[in-house]
Write a protein that holds these residues in place. Structure first.
Motif, short mmCIF file in Angstrom:
data_model
loop_
_atom_site.label_atom_id
_atom_site.label_comp_id
_atom_site.label_asym_id
_atom_site.label_seq_id
_atom_site.Cartn_x
_atom_site.Cartn_y
_atom_site.Cartn_z
N HIS A 152 0.86 -1.17 -0.13
CA HIS A 152 -0.34 0.14 0.12
C HIS A 152 1.09 1.40 0.14
N ARG A 153 2.27 0.97 -0.69
CA ARG A 153 3.27 2.00 -1.00
C ARG A 153 3.01 2.34 -2.65
N ALA A 154 3.12 2.97 -3.31
CA ALA A 154 3.50 2.69 -4.98
C ALA A 154 4.65 1.74 -4.70
N ILE A 155 5.43 2.16 -4.24
CA ILE A 155 6.39 1.75 -5.65
C ILE A 155 7.30 0.21 -4.48
N ASP A 156 7.03 0.18 -3.31
CA ASP A 156 6.81 -1.51 -2.44
C ASP A 156 6.00 -2.32 -3.01
N ASP A 157 4.59 -2.20 -3.76
CA ASP A 157 3.77 -2.22 -4.55
C ASP A 157 4.25 -2.50 -6.03
N ALA A 158 4.81 -1.69 -6.83
CA ALA A 158 5.94 -1.60 -8.16
C ALA A 158 6.91 -3.05 -7.79
N ARG A 159 7.68 -2.80 -6.67
CA ARG A 159 9.00 -3.96 -6.70
C ARG A 159 8.03 -5.05 -6.63
N ALA A 160 7.04 -5.64 -5.12
CA ALA A 160 6.67 -6.48 -5.65
C ALA A 160 6.34 -7.86 -6.32
N LEU A 161 5.06 -6.38 -7.35
CA LEU A 161 5.06 -6.78 -8.61
C LEU A 161 5.82 -7.43 -9.53
N LYS A 162 7.29 -6.76 -9.63
CA LYS A 162 8.01 -7.36 -11.01
C LYS A 162 8.28 -8.49 -9.91
N ASP A 163 8.20 -8.25 -9.29
CA ASP A 163 9.27 -10.02 -8.52
C ASP A 163 7.89 -11.00 -8.79
N SER A 164 6.97 -10.77 -8.74
CA SER A 164 5.50 -11.68 -9.08
C SER A 164 5.79 -11.84 -10.20
N VAL A 165 5.73 -10.94 -11.41
CA VAL A 165 6.12 -10.82 -12.65
C VAL A 165 6.94 -12.04 -13.01
N ARG A 166 8.55 -12.13 -12.23
CA ARG A 166 9.52 -13.20 -13.28
C ARG A 166 8.88 -14.45 -12.51
N GLU A 167 7.77 -15.00 -11.80
CA GLU A 167 7.70 -16.02 -11.05
C GLU A 167 6.79 -16.72 -11.84
N LEU A 168 5.25 -15.77 -11.49
CA LEU A 168 4.56 -16.11 -13.05
C LEU A 168 5.17 -16.62 -14.45
N ARG A 169 6.06 -15.64 -15.15
CA ARG A 169 6.78 -16.25 -16.09
C ARG A 169 7.50 -17.76 -15.30
N ASN A 170 8.78 -17.96 -14.74
CA ASN A 170 8.64 -18.69 -15.00
C ASN A 170 7.68 -20.64 -14.59
N GLU A 171 6.89 -19.62 -13.81
CA GLU A 171 5.71 -20.65 -13.95
C GLU A 171 5.51 -21.75 -15.10
N ARG A 172 4.81 -20.76 -16.30
CA ARG A 172 4.91 -20.90 -17.30
C ARG A 172 4.96 -19.75 -18.31
N ASN A 173 5.23 -19.48 -19.20
CA ASN A 173 6.15 -18.77 -20.18
C ASN A 173 4.86 -17.74 -21.37
N ASP A 174 3.44 -17.87 -20.46
CA ASP A 174 2.34 -17.72 -21.59
C ASP A 174 1.57 -16.09 -21.26
N LEU A 175 2.31 -15.24 -20.69
CA LEU A 175 2.35 -13.64 -20.60
C LEU A 175 1.83 -13.39 -21.42
N LYS A 176 2.40 -13.41 -22.64
CA LYS A 176 2.21 -12.42 -23.75
C LYS A 176 0.76 -12.99 -24.38
N GLU A 177 -0.08 -14.23 -23.94
CA GLU A 177 -1.58 -13.91 -24.52
C GLU A 177 -2.21 -13.57 -24.03
#
Length: 223
Positions: A152-177
């Motif tokens: 609930h601070r924008a920069i902290d959430d943006a950093r958590a988002l970036k790390d989560s996207v890495r995990e989403l991509r590693n789990e299955r690389n279908d994000l472009k869909e």
């Protein structure tokens, strides 16, 4: 390709009435961080008490913030073609950006500006990966990231988002869909205005990782 992980903190939940009080952008190009932008915004009005409690942002902090017009100008320079803007519940943050830009630019120009960008919503993706609940905090926990993070601070959430996207991509690389595709709960409908450059689709509940053939983008193509 430029990737922009972004988040906003706002005075409330209504993009056409409430205002952005903090904007964070993590801008990556060719996998390298080229800019970290975190700006409080002086909206010249008192914050609701519940927002102060949630974010820790106070009226005094905002007096030192940037003007809304300068933040709109920053967005106008940063919203460039060949870039992907990524948020969690992107519809929410995108509508707030849309309404801020409309205060300073003609609506047709704003619409053209936003339609040149690719939009990715990790909430839609995460709903195809895990059961309820689906907040950013839940995604961080689901992928075993640092659970002591602040939210609930924008920069902290943006950093958590970036790390989560890495995990989403590693789990299955279908994000472009999922580019320019936002899922929504049929019970509640789309939150706010439907934007013409986004495809909205009902997203049925599923308690776990969907098979690739059953992810939301694939089922739409089969209709």
């Amino acid at each position: 390709m430029r990737l922009v992980y972004f988040d906003t903190e706002t005075t409330g939940l209504k993009p056409d009435k409430d205002k952005i009080i903090e904007l964070a952008l993590l801008i990556y190009e060719d996998g390298k961080l080229i800019e970290e932008y975190d700006q409080l915004i002086n909206i010249n009005e008192n914050l609701p008490e519940k927002i102060v409690e949630l974010t820790g942002i106070t009226d005094d902090m905002l007096t030192e913030g940037a003007t809304p017009s300068s933040v709109a100008e920053k967005l106008g320079r940063t919203l460039t073609s060949n870039s992907v803007w990524i948020a969690h519940n992107t519809q929410f943050d995108l509508l707030f950006i849309y309404n801020l830009l409309k205060e300073y630019y003609l609506e047709d120009y704003v619409m053209d500006l936003l339609s040149e960008v690719y939009w990715l919503d990790t909430l839609t993706i995460f709903k195809d990966r895990a059961g309820y609940p689906h907040r950013l905090e839940n995604m961080v926990k689901h992928y075993g990231l640092d659970e002591d993070r602040k939210f609930h601070r924008a920069i902290d959430d943006a950093r958590a988002l970036k790390d989560s996207v890495r995990e989403l991509r590693n789990e299955r690389n279908d994000l472009k869909e999922y580019i320019n595709l936002f899922g929504y709960n049929v019970r509640y409908g789309v939150t706010g205005e439907r934007l013409p450059f986004i495809k909205y689709a009902t997203q049925p509940y599923f308690n776990g990782l969907k098979a690739y053939r059953n992810i939301l983008p694939k089922t739409l193509k089969e209709e």
